[in-house]
Design an enzyme around this catalytic site. Structure first.
Site, PDB file in Angstrom:
ATOM      1  N   ASN A  62     -30.612 -32.889   0.066  1.00 46.87           N
ATOM      2  CA  ASN A  62     -30.992 -32.722  -1.343  1.00 46.87           C
ATOM      3  C   ASN A  62     -32.507 -32.601  -1.486  1.00 46.87           C
ATOM      4  O   ASN A  62     -33.269 -33.236  -0.751  1.00 46.87           O
ATOM      5  CB  ASN A  62     -30.411 -33.821  -2.239  1.00 46.87           C
ATOM      6  CG  ASN A  62     -30.650 -35.235  -1.761  1.00 46.87           C
ATOM      7  OD1 ASN A  62     -30.651 -35.503  -0.570  1.00 46.87           O
ATOM      8  ND2 ASN A  62     -30.855 -36.144  -2.691  1.00 46.87           N
ATOM      9  N   GLU A  75     -25.309 -30.216  -0.808  1.00 47.87           N
ATOM     10  CA  GLU A  75     -24.183 -29.312  -0.539  1.00 47.87           C
ATOM     11  C   GLU A  75     -24.552 -27.867  -0.886  1.00 47.87           C
ATOM     12  O   GLU A  75     -24.214 -26.934  -0.163  1.00 47.87           O
ATOM     13  CB  GLU A  75     -22.948 -29.720  -1.352  1.00 47.87           C
ATOM     14  CG  GLU A  75     -22.330 -31.041  -0.937  1.00 47.87           C
ATOM     15  CD  GLU A  75     -22.948 -32.250  -1.632  1.00 47.87           C
ATOM     16  OE1 GLU A  75     -24.111 -32.167  -2.099  1.00 47.87           O
ATOM     17  OE2 GLU A  75     -22.263 -33.288  -1.689  1.00 47.87           O
ATOM     18  N   CYS A 112     -20.507 -33.436  -6.032  1.00 46.71           N
ATOM     19  CA  CYS A 112     -20.481 -33.424  -7.504  1.00 46.71           C
ATOM     20  C   CYS A 112     -19.766 -32.166  -8.014  1.00 46.71           C
ATOM     21  O   CYS A 112     -19.465 -31.243  -7.248  1.00 46.71           O
ATOM     22  CB  CYS A 112     -21.910 -33.500  -8.057  1.00 46.71           C
ATOM     23  SG  CYS A 112     -22.788 -31.927  -8.006  1.00 46.71           S
TER      24      CYS A 112
HETATM   25  N1  THU Z   1     -26.733 -35.280  -4.875  1.00 44.25           N
HETATM   26  C1  THU Z   1     -26.325 -34.451  -3.870  1.00 44.25           C
HETATM   27  O1  THU Z   1     -27.132 -34.016  -3.038  1.00 44.25           O
HETATM   28  N2  THU Z   1     -25.010 -34.124  -3.815  1.00 44.25           N
HETATM   29  C2  THU Z   1     -24.070 -34.547  -4.695  1.00 44.25           C
HETATM   30  O2  THU Z   1     -22.940 -34.106  -4.635  1.00 44.25           O
HETATM   31  C3  THU Z   1     -24.408 -35.546  -5.707  1.00 44.25           C
HETATM   32  C4  THU Z   1     -25.847 -35.837  -5.881  1.00 44.25           C
HETATM   33  C5  THU Z   1     -28.152 -35.596  -4.977  1.00 44.25           C
HETATM   34  C6  THU Z   1     -28.842 -35.002  -6.179  1.00 44.25           C
HETATM   35  C7  THU Z   1     -29.991 -35.953  -6.378  1.00 44.25           C
HETATM   36  O3  THU Z   1     -31.069 -35.547  -5.548  1.00 44.25           O
HETATM   37  C8  THU Z   1     -29.451 -37.281  -5.885  1.00 44.25           C
HETATM   38  O4  THU Z   1     -28.331 -36.988  -5.082  1.00 44.25           O
HETATM   39  C9  THU Z   1     -29.050 -38.254  -6.992  1.00 44.25           C
HETATM   40  O5  THU Z   1     -28.161 -37.671  -7.876  1.00 44.25           O
END
Ligand code: THU
Length: 160
Positions: A62, A75, A112
């Site tokens: 992320n 993702e 998500c």
């Molecule tokens: N995040 C992801 O990388 N994938 C997900 O499916 C859910 C959330 C990240 C986004 C943000 O940088 C952090 O997790 C908190 O939401």
């Protein structure tokens, strides 16, 4: 009026050691890239490793932004990375792991809603299922044999 019922089935592995060997390797790569996430705001790091039918492994983590909505989940970083570099390749499986810098994340962390929609696009495009393994920092791993399990009644190009 009638009712319809949609059933999603997941496999549950107790630990990384219980996974097939190739998935253990993929999850280990996801764990490594998770540690390199750029997550200064949430302190929540997510790592993804994608295995393609050409034998390549593509990674993502992320990437956050001071303007919060401008950041992107691991993702989507990973799957867009794969789509950009190997547009002809099919995605066979992806391993996802998430960990917080501030508390221990033992529950498996599923992608998500926006990431599910993005993964759906590639599953429909390639017309073969994508296996999705997801884990917290450690502990149980859940496997979905297809994105369809995670996103029933998905919106896709057939409605356009
Ligand atoms: N995040 C992801 O990388 N994938 C997900 O499916 C859910 C959330 C990240 C986004 C943000 O940088 C952090 O997790 C908190 O939401």
């Amino acid at each position: 009026m009638k009712e319809i019922s949609i059933v999603s089935t997941f496999s549950v592995y107790n630990s990384i050691q219980e996974l097939p060997n190739d998935v253990q390797d993929l999850m280990a790569k996801a764990v490594n890239i998770r540690k390199k996430a750029y997550a200064p705001y949430s302190k929540f790091r997510v790592g993804v490793a994608i295995f393609l039918d050409n034998g390549e492994i593509v990674l993502g983590s992320n990437q956050e932004n001071a303007a919060y909505p401008s950041g992107l989940c691991a993702e989507r970083v990973a799957i867009f990375h794969a789509g950009a570099i190997y547009p002809e390749a099919k995605i066979i499986k992806m391993a996802i792991t998430a960990a917080s810098d501030t508390n221990k994340t033992m529950a498996p962390i599923p992608p998500c809603g926006s990431c599910r929609q993005s993964i759906a696009e590639y599953e429909i495009k390639q017309d073969t299922p994508i296996e999705i393994y997801f884990m917290g920092e450690s502990g149980e791993i859940h496997k979905s044999a297809s994105l369809k399990n995670l996103l029933p009644l998905m919106f896709d190009k057939k409605f356009l």
